[in-house]
Design a protein around this motif. Structure first.
Motif, PDB file in Angstrom:
ATOM      1  N   VAL C  68       0.850  -1.200   0.000  1.00  0.00           N
ATOM      2  CA  VAL C  68       0.000   0.000   0.000  1.00  0.00           C
ATOM      3  C   VAL C  68       0.886   1.250   0.000  1.00  0.00           C
ATOM      4  CG1 VAL C  68      -2.003  -1.081   1.089  1.00  0.00           C
ATOM      5  CG2 VAL C  68      -0.204  -0.079   2.532  1.00  0.00           C
ATOM      6  N   PRO C  69       0.396   2.322  -0.630  1.00  0.00           N
ATOM      7  CA  PRO C  69       1.149   3.579  -0.609  1.00  0.00           C
ATOM      8  C   PRO C  69       1.234   4.097   0.821  1.00  0.00           C
ATOM      9  CG  PRO C  69      -1.032   3.896  -1.575  1.00  0.00           C
ATOM     10  CD  PRO C  69      -0.861   2.413  -1.393  1.00  0.00           C
ATOM     11  N   ALA C  70       2.379   4.627   1.176  1.00  0.00           N
ATOM     12  CA  ALA C  70       2.616   4.984   2.572  1.00  0.00           C
ATOM     13  C   ALA C  70       3.652   6.081   2.688  1.00  0.00           C
ATOM     14  CB  ALA C  70       3.080   3.746   3.347  1.00  0.00           C
ATOM     15  N   ALA C  71       3.726   6.652   3.881  1.00  0.00           N
ATOM     16  CA  ALA C  71       4.731   7.678   4.185  1.00  0.00           C
ATOM     17  C   ALA C  71       5.003   7.661   5.675  1.00  0.00           C
ATOM     18  CB  ALA C  71       4.231   9.054   3.760  1.00  0.00           C
ATOM     19  N   VAL C  72       6.128   8.245   6.054  1.00  0.00           N
ATOM     20  CA  VAL C  72       6.484   8.357   7.471  1.00  0.00           C
ATOM     21  C   VAL C  72       6.984   9.767   7.760  1.00  0.00           C
ATOM     22  CG1 VAL C  72       7.079   5.928   7.771  1.00  0.00           C
ATOM     23  CG2 VAL C  72       8.835   7.546   7.024  1.00  0.00           C
ATOM     24  N   HIS C  73       6.977  10.111   9.020  1.00  0.00           N
ATOM     25  CA  HIS C  73       7.493  11.419   9.445  1.00  0.00           C
ATOM     26  C   HIS C  73       7.979  11.316  10.887  1.00  0.00           C
ATOM     27  CE1 HIS C  73       7.983  15.680  10.010  1.00  0.00           C
ATOM     28  NE2 HIS C  73       7.100  15.706  10.976  1.00  0.00           N
ATOM     29  N   GLU C  89      12.033   5.996   0.504  1.00  0.00           N
ATOM     30  CA  GLU C  89      12.518   5.851  -0.869  1.00  0.00           C
ATOM     31  C   GLU C  89      11.425   5.349  -1.808  1.00  0.00           C
ATOM     32  OE1 GLU C  89      15.836   6.442  -1.869  1.00  0.00           O
ATOM     33  OE2 GLU C  89      15.301   6.076  -3.944  1.00  0.00           O
ATOM     34  N   ILE C  90      10.676   4.367  -1.370  1.00  0.00           N
ATOM     35  CA  ILE C  90       9.772   3.651  -2.271  1.00  0.00           C
ATOM     36  C   ILE C  90       8.315   4.052  -2.077  1.00  0.00           C
ATOM     37  CG2 ILE C  90       9.040   1.327  -3.026  1.00  0.00           C
ATOM     38  CD1 ILE C  90      11.899   1.725  -3.566  1.00  0.00           C
ATOM     39  N   GLY C  91       7.992   4.537  -0.882  1.00  0.00           N
ATOM     40  CA  GLY C  91       6.632   5.013  -0.661  1.00  0.00           C
ATOM     41  C   GLY C  91       5.601   3.934  -0.472  1.00  0.00           C
ATOM     42  N   THR C  92       6.031   2.753  -0.021  1.00  0.00           N
ATOM     43  CA  THR C  92       5.066   1.684   0.215  1.00  0.00           C
ATOM     44  C   THR C  92       5.364   0.968   1.524  1.00  0.00           C
ATOM     45  OG1 THR C  92       6.410   0.138  -1.059  1.00  0.00           O
ATOM     46  CG2 THR C  92       4.595   1.184  -2.224  1.00  0.00           C
ATOM     47  N   ILE C  93       4.331   0.298   2.041  1.00  0.00           N
ATOM     48  CA  ILE C  93       4.456  -0.592   3.196  1.00  0.00           C
ATOM     49  C   ILE C  93       4.106  -1.995   2.737  1.00  0.00           C
ATOM     50  CG2 ILE C  93       3.243  -1.248   5.321  1.00  0.00           C
ATOM     51  CD1 ILE C  93       3.364   1.620   6.209  1.00  0.00           C
ATOM     52  N   GLU C  94       4.885  -2.972   3.176  1.00  0.00           N
ATOM     53  CA  GLU C  94       4.715  -4.347   2.673  1.00  0.00           C
ATOM     54  C   GLU C  94       4.617  -5.381   3.785  1.00  0.00           C
ATOM     55  OE1 GLU C  94       8.133  -4.483   0.126  1.00  0.00           O
ATOM     56  OE2 GLU C  94       9.495  -5.123   1.700  1.00  0.00           O
ATOM     57  N   THR C  95       4.573  -4.937   5.038  1.00  0.00           N
ATOM     58  CA  THR C  95       4.302  -5.841   6.169  1.00  0.00           C
ATOM     59  C   THR C  95       3.258  -5.169   7.051  1.00  0.00           C
ATOM     60  OG1 THR C  95       5.880  -4.895   7.771  1.00  0.00           O
ATOM     61  CG2 THR C  95       6.754  -6.530   6.222  1.00  0.00           C
ATOM     62  N   PRO C  96       2.686  -5.904   7.987  1.00  0.00           N
ATOM     63  CA  PRO C  96       1.887  -5.210   9.003  1.00  0.00           C
ATOM     64  C   PRO C  96       2.761  -4.169   9.709  1.00  0.00           C
ATOM     65  CG  PRO C  96       1.558  -7.582   9.158  1.00  0.00           C
ATOM     66  CD  PRO C  96       2.696  -7.366   8.196  1.00  0.00           C
ATOM     67  N   ILE C  97       2.129  -3.139  10.229  1.00  0.00           N
ATOM     68  CA  ILE C  97       2.811  -2.176  11.092  1.00  0.00           C
ATOM     69  C   ILE C  97       2.668  -2.695  12.519  1.00  0.00           C
ATOM     70  CG2 ILE C  97       2.803   0.194  11.954  1.00  0.00           C
ATOM     71  CD1 ILE C  97       1.225   0.854   9.270  1.00  0.00           C
ATOM     72  N   ALA C  98       3.802  -2.904  13.178  1.00  0.00           N
ATOM     73  CA  ALA C  98       3.755  -3.409  14.553  1.00  0.00           C
ATOM     74  C   ALA C  98       4.191  -2.320  15.520  1.00  0.00           C
ATOM     75  CB  ALA C  98       4.659  -4.630  14.697  1.00  0.00           C
ATOM     76  N   THR C 255      -6.261   6.339   5.424  1.00  0.00           N
ATOM     77  CA  THR C 255      -7.373   6.949   4.706  1.00  0.00           C
ATOM     78  C   THR C 255      -7.755   6.069   3.525  1.00  0.00           C
ATOM     79  OG1 THR C 255      -8.197   8.946   3.619  1.00  0.00           O
ATOM     80  CG2 THR C 255      -5.916   8.349   3.177  1.00  0.00           C
ATOM     81  N   ASP C 256      -8.997   6.190   3.118  1.00  0.00           N
ATOM     82  CA  ASP C 256      -9.424   5.528   1.881  1.00  0.00           C
ATOM     83  C   ASP C 256      -9.373   6.491   0.697  1.00  0.00           C
ATOM     84  OD1 ASP C 256     -11.448   7.085   2.865  1.00  0.00           O
ATOM     85  OD2 ASP C 256     -13.012   5.558   2.713  1.00  0.00           O
ATOM     86  N   ALA C 257      -8.897   7.701   0.905  1.00  0.00           N
ATOM     87  CA  ALA C 257      -8.689   8.623  -0.223  1.00  0.00           C
ATOM     88  C   ALA C 257      -7.486   8.150  -1.029  1.00  0.00           C
ATOM     89  CB  ALA C 257      -8.448  10.036   0.289  1.00  0.00           C
ATOM     90  N   PRO C 258      -7.555   8.249  -2.348  1.00  0.00           N
ATOM     91  CA  PRO C 258      -6.453   7.746  -3.187  1.00  0.00           C
ATOM     92  C   PRO C 258      -5.283   8.716  -3.202  1.00  0.00           C
ATOM     93  CG  PRO C 258      -8.211   8.593  -4.576  1.00  0.00           C
ATOM     94  CD  PRO C 258      -8.694   8.722  -3.152  1.00  0.00           C
ATOM     95  N   LEU C 259      -4.586   8.790  -2.088  1.00  0.00           N
ATOM     96  CA  LEU C 259      -3.438   9.684  -1.968  1.00  0.00           C
ATOM     97  C   LEU C 259      -2.162   8.931  -2.320  1.00  0.00           C
ATOM     98  CD1 LEU C 259      -4.228  11.600   1.347  1.00  0.00           C
ATOM     99  CD2 LEU C 259      -5.028  12.050  -0.974  1.00  0.00           C
ATOM    100  N   GLU C 260      -1.245   9.623  -2.932  1.00  0.00           N
ATOM    101  CA  GLU C 260       0.074   9.049  -3.181  1.00  0.00           C
ATOM    102  C   GLU C 260       0.975   9.331  -1.979  1.00  0.00           C
ATOM    103  OE1 GLU C 260       2.211  12.494  -5.758  1.00  0.00           O
ATOM    104  OE2 GLU C 260       0.616  11.406  -6.818  1.00  0.00           O
ATOM    105  N   SER C 261       2.120   8.709  -1.993  1.00  0.00           N
ATOM    106  CA  SER C 261       3.024   8.774  -0.849  1.00  0.00           C
ATOM    107  C   SER C 261       3.336  10.198  -0.406  1.00  0.00           C
ATOM    108  CB  SER C 261       4.334   8.045  -1.207  1.00  0.00           C
ATOM    109  OG  SER C 261       5.286   8.201  -0.196  1.00  0.00           O
ATOM    110  N   ARG C 262       3.611  11.083  -1.370  1.00  0.00           N
ATOM    111  CA  ARG C 262       3.968  12.449  -0.996  1.00  0.00           C
ATOM    112  C   ARG C 262       2.801  13.160  -0.301  1.00  0.00           C
ATOM    113  NH1 ARG C 262       2.870  16.926  -2.766  1.00  0.00           N
ATOM    114  NH2 ARG C 262       1.916  16.064  -4.621  1.00  0.00           N
ATOM    115  N   GLN C 263       1.593  12.889  -0.751  1.00  0.00           N
ATOM    116  CA  GLN C 263       0.428  13.496  -0.112  1.00  0.00           C
ATOM    117  C   GLN C 263       0.232  12.924   1.290  1.00  0.00           C
ATOM    118  OE1 GLN C 263      -2.249  12.424  -3.366  1.00  0.00           O
ATOM    119  NE2 GLN C 263      -2.427  14.584  -3.966  1.00  0.00           N
ATOM    120  N   LEU C 264       0.474  11.631   1.429  1.00  0.00           N
ATOM    121  CA  LEU C 264       0.378  11.018   2.753  1.00  0.00           C
ATOM    122  C   LEU C 264       1.405  11.610   3.704  1.00  0.00           C
ATOM    123  CD1 LEU C 264      -0.133   7.334   1.569  1.00  0.00           C
ATOM    124  CD2 LEU C 264      -1.821   8.705   2.813  1.00  0.00           C
ATOM    125  N   GLU C 265       2.558  11.922   3.166  1.00  0.00           N
ATOM    126  CA  GLU C 265       3.593  12.526   4.007  1.00  0.00           C
ATOM    127  C   GLU C 265       3.131  13.877   4.522  1.00  0.00           C
ATOM    128  OE1 GLU C 265       7.217  14.647   5.142  1.00  0.00           O
ATOM    129  OE2 GLU C 265       5.940  15.156   3.448  1.00  0.00           O
TER     130      GLU C 265
END
Lengths: 373, 373, 373, 373
Positions: C68-73, C89-98, C255-265
């Motif tokens: 899923v598209p993702a971001a961190v801060h 770098e990639i803007g995605t998450i590929e495991t559960p967040i723990a 969110t269920d809004a179709p945001l890209e990684s930069r917008q999520l950031e």
């Protein structure tokens, strides 16, 4: 004044170029220049001038109304580029990108504001519709210091020159070398300037094009490397004396691949590898910046709908190819910027010589580069 | 036009203020303003003007020759601040910090260049000594959009006004409200402007001072919070109509603690918490930036020796106290910027009313705030 | 143990909540916990334990195959969160967040790797198809220090607990308070824990939902603010003694809004304002991080085609509403995390009391908050 | 297995090396390795193993009690390095830096926590003195994927191996090649591994030393460049078949110059130019990270006084020389990592051949490199 592929310097590239081997291989992009060459001899406080401005238009429609996705990167932040904060936040460019001389950045930014207001008279006056538009504009300007050749203190580039550059901007074959923002540029102790190149991605990477335009003004003679050959170890400009001054390199990347801002930012960071190939050591006083944009879609200032569908690109599986395209295009654009530049005598008799192609070819041969690799 | 501590608004702070409760509590800092109020009635394309520029001088010696350690941070990068790239790379400020109107940033930056050249005529001309100095200058400018009250398109602030602001800059008690870069500011639908406050750290944290100066131009009436009380839910400006326009807030922090650039950058990021206390929601079109500097040591443009010893500070063990000082100073400076501002009628009859203190006091009482907490 | 809206604490929000007022209002998200409560009395080097892990699954399909598209801060980077470099770098998450305890991060990350390999046995072994997939996995883990209540040195949370949390993860109503990664959390000197809330955007902003889940473990009693009322000035935990220890807060946005990684950031950075509303001063030893993701589209590990079309969203015109949604959801989630937590006696008799709702209500009334605003 | 200066490959450097031409030229630094070579033939799910861990100790005192100033940089963030968030916030390193295999990062980080607790038993248990110390620890781990040669899924490197590497860490001459974290590394399709080099700055830049240690695992055969010569265009490993897998390169820089964290971060970014010289195109699946530290002063966990004086360095006037030192050291360290590596047969018969020095020398000669330049 040949481009590197027109010389006998064997230059190898892994990816093919676009038809023009230029930023303008990407449809819709227009590039324009205003060049100011005036005065000779001693610095007067009003010249002599060897300076100018180069503008890159991602498209020739109303850029403020139809912005393009974009990103920026500071390889070395010791510079005065304008407009980067908002690009980082919003991911779009909404004016032409202008490249000029360091101390001239504010006046060129001011001129871009004037042009944006002329095309969009509501800027600064506001809207009725709450959901639409923002009456402010973010001019984007890059710079190099041409103070060795030109009276940089006097900041002679203003609205007239910027307007001229925008008005003469066009697609198709591009001028390079000692022109526009590259008029007074020095690179590796030789004459620098504006250069360009492009790469075509293979069909398995979508068949897109990546283009680079550079404004080169960095480095010392001993550092120059061409295609891996340490030219600078053997070839020095006549009468060269080391001298401290502000360098810089501006790199503009463009693509027709539908990349979003974050993906473009990744391309920006890869440009560093192309710069390094030329022998740059990222010297301390050099503002080395990269700006990238995509022409594949537009970000409307006043969208009719908030939700849209747009092309998206899985960059990661073919990131290597895009990296390679960026790196090769930047490297070749740098060589073109030097080879297309002409010997220039500026203020106080300061001279930057054109890189002598014959000498370079001779050195290449000594290094076993005897024909196209 | 009282400061918040002069009103009957109960305002609690955990840390004590400096003697002036102002940025100028930090010795050596000077602040100056140039205010342009001209014309009335309809927008003409040359006014009416309710605008200006505020300058902050970290010291009144030659700033270019003796730079100060500094940092910047974008809370919301939707703005046009100038000079940030180089501060991020080098960690110093070498011109006054100027705060003005959005579209006026380039002309003010250009004026700062002129003033720097006047004081350092070699800028742009270069040096003989390889190890010393860089003949280029990085003007630092922040901005807010005063376009609701002022003819922002015409960009009337130039060299004359910047020079005047620098020349009248001084330490001691500061003017606040509708002055300088705050002349045309709007905040939460009321009149905004320039505000300041300071905090004194306890001796166990070194006894240093942290000061804040803000230029406030953000928010909608319904969001205004003062000392935790949701004033904005109950109090609206007369005839207020929601309207889309560019907001912004500029926050300048200073300290006499010997912090290095990275530590100052940490302070910058904490300013966000002070801004949040005022009810800001970091609205989308607002360029919210922070600039911080220390006066505790100087970074020489031409150091005699490369190695020096300088005071260093273990910030981390007392980071909580510095955070608190920053947050409280920013929050109180925001309130002062509004309370010290005066009702202003600008272009096209647009009006921003001063926040009515009596109404605020009355609402505070409804919320149980009946005297100093 | 009521949520704030179930108490008599008047809590005002500008935007409506989703049906559950929880992160799980966003369809497809599942949340699970494993809680470890074992031992009493003195620290033995193997307990007592008051700890656990909470996992957030953006969806319950194969996350590695369908990222899923993702971001961190980093609000305050003084923490040990895992997996952030690759998200940047990639803007995605590929495991559960723990979410777990500070020193337990590596063991939980290791467990996420094990689970990813179980579901995708080729991880680490590679592919034949050059264009597809990358045999490596990036576990994402956040943390707070629960060392005041739990034997944090012994790091008791491993594969068994992470697997259990993932297996019991589900949508629908969520547990909150002293559970999972919040079991040993302290917040403002009271018992902290896991909390959640959500906001529904109006139709003119697409009608999307923004949810927040927090793991709260920061602040001192005197700083606690609820809905603007300085509760902490009046209410202290029984027998409270100030004590230095590592704090932290983890904020997960979706969110269920179709945001890209930069917008999520951008959303991530706005979470700071919600944190500030609770009285946080971003204290120095607190790792305060934000992770955001969108469920609106997936980024395939092995896409059949490089070019696709996907929904895109013009965030900027309604950024204010998304900011407000993030800020309100984070603020309310924090209150829920405390109000839903239960008094906990941990190692060495250390006790964190549940925030006494009655006392809070009484104080709110003193501050004029006498019913729903 | 010679280092590049011991071969007939003409290698030119502008700056002189330190006495050992190694990271350990900087006094106080210790480097240790644990190497795991076990099993042969088919992948079993428990081997075969060609892996290990390399640790770099900025000093051999208690690193947690006496931290060193540090910085990090992501050239390409597609990687799983641990501990970077806190270094960015606080600017210090407080554990050894460990380099291992991608999926093994958590177990190695966990081992570093164990060792830190052994040396500082209060970690996680807290302090009485409010102003001092933070009972948490931030392990720093870098990684490359050795999955082509080794059973990376099984993550065999744990406390035993990390402890052994720390215990055998020492200064003086360093081992290179297929050892420690470089045991299973592949670089440009050849055997990669651990390499090192150093540069001595001239007296006019303080006479300091800059060292680099690299863990190389990136690139395809056709990209390899040595000293500007495109070796990869002519030389391919036996039976080489292109194959998609995770690459990576870790670069550790150190200096005895008294640089602060922000200045070290500038060095990190210059490492990119050294990496580029080797032919890297920053390929998409490669986590390329840089970590830098200074040994010139220490940041005490429990300082007696908050204010101190420490050496400071005017880096900017000699930034070019530090850039050059970083770039050259990184480039040469990369060559050493390959030349010192030995042909390795790993899991499933996968083989990485040592780069054949004779072939390289022959090609260098074809390119006019016939003796020391």
């Amino acid at each position: 004044m040949p481009r590197i592929r027109e010389t006998d310097i064997p230059y190898h590239s892994e990816l093919p170029t676009g038809p023009l081997n230029a930023l303008t291989d990407i449809p819709g992009i227009a590039v324009g220049h205003a060049t100011l060459i005036a005065g000779e001899g001693e610095w007067t406080g009003d010249g002599p001038y060897r300076t100018g401005v180069t503008v890159i238009l991602p498209h020739t429609d109303n850029l403020y109304a139809e912005k393009v996705p974009a990103a920026v990167h500071a390889i070395n932040g010791y510079g005065k580029a304008a407009g980067f904060e908002q690009i980082r936040e919003i991911g779009t460019i909404e004016t032409p990108i202008a490249l000029t001389a360091t101390l001239n950045v504010p006046r060129v930014a001011d001129a871009l504001i004037t042009l944006a207001i002329e095309a969009n008279p509501y800027i600064g006056l506001g809207f009725k519709d709450e959901r639409r538009g923002y009456p402010t504009v973010n001019p984007v300007v890059g710079e190099i210091s041409d103070g060795y050749l030109s009276d940089i203190q006097s900041r002679p580039i203003g609205l007239k020159e910027v307007r001229a550059a925008v008005e003469n901007a066009r697609g198709g074959p591009m001028e390079e070398g000692s022109i526009g923002g590259g008029t007074g540029a020095s690179c590796f102790g030789w004459k620098g300037g504006i250069g360009t190149a492009s790469r075509r991605l293979p069909q398995r990477a979508g068949g897109f094009t990546v283009g680079a335009l550079v404004q080169t003004n960095y480095g010392r003679p001993e550092q120059l490397v061409i295609a891996g050959v340490p030219i600078g170890r053997h070839l020095r400009p006549p009468n060269y004396r080391p001298r401290r001054e502000g360098g810089s390199v501006m790199i503009v990347l463009a693509t027709d691949a539908p990349l979003e801002s974050r993906q473009l930012e990744r391309l920006c960071r890869r440009a560093t590898f192309g710069l390094a190939r030329s022998g740059s050591i990222c010297h301390g006083v050099s503002g080395d910046f990269v700006i990238a944009f995509s022409t594949a879609y537009r970000v409307l200032d006043q969208p009719a709908e908030l939700i849209t569908t747009r092309p998206a690109f899985y960059l990661q599986p073919v990131m290597d190819l895009f990296s390679l395209a960026v790196i090769e295009a930047v490297e070749e654009a740098i060589y073109n910027s030097m080879l297309m530049a002409t010997t220039t005598i500026g203020r106080d008799g300061h001279t930057r010589h054109a890189l002598p192609v014959d000498e370079v070819v001779r050195l290449m041969q000594q290094y076993g580069r005897t024909g196209r690799d």
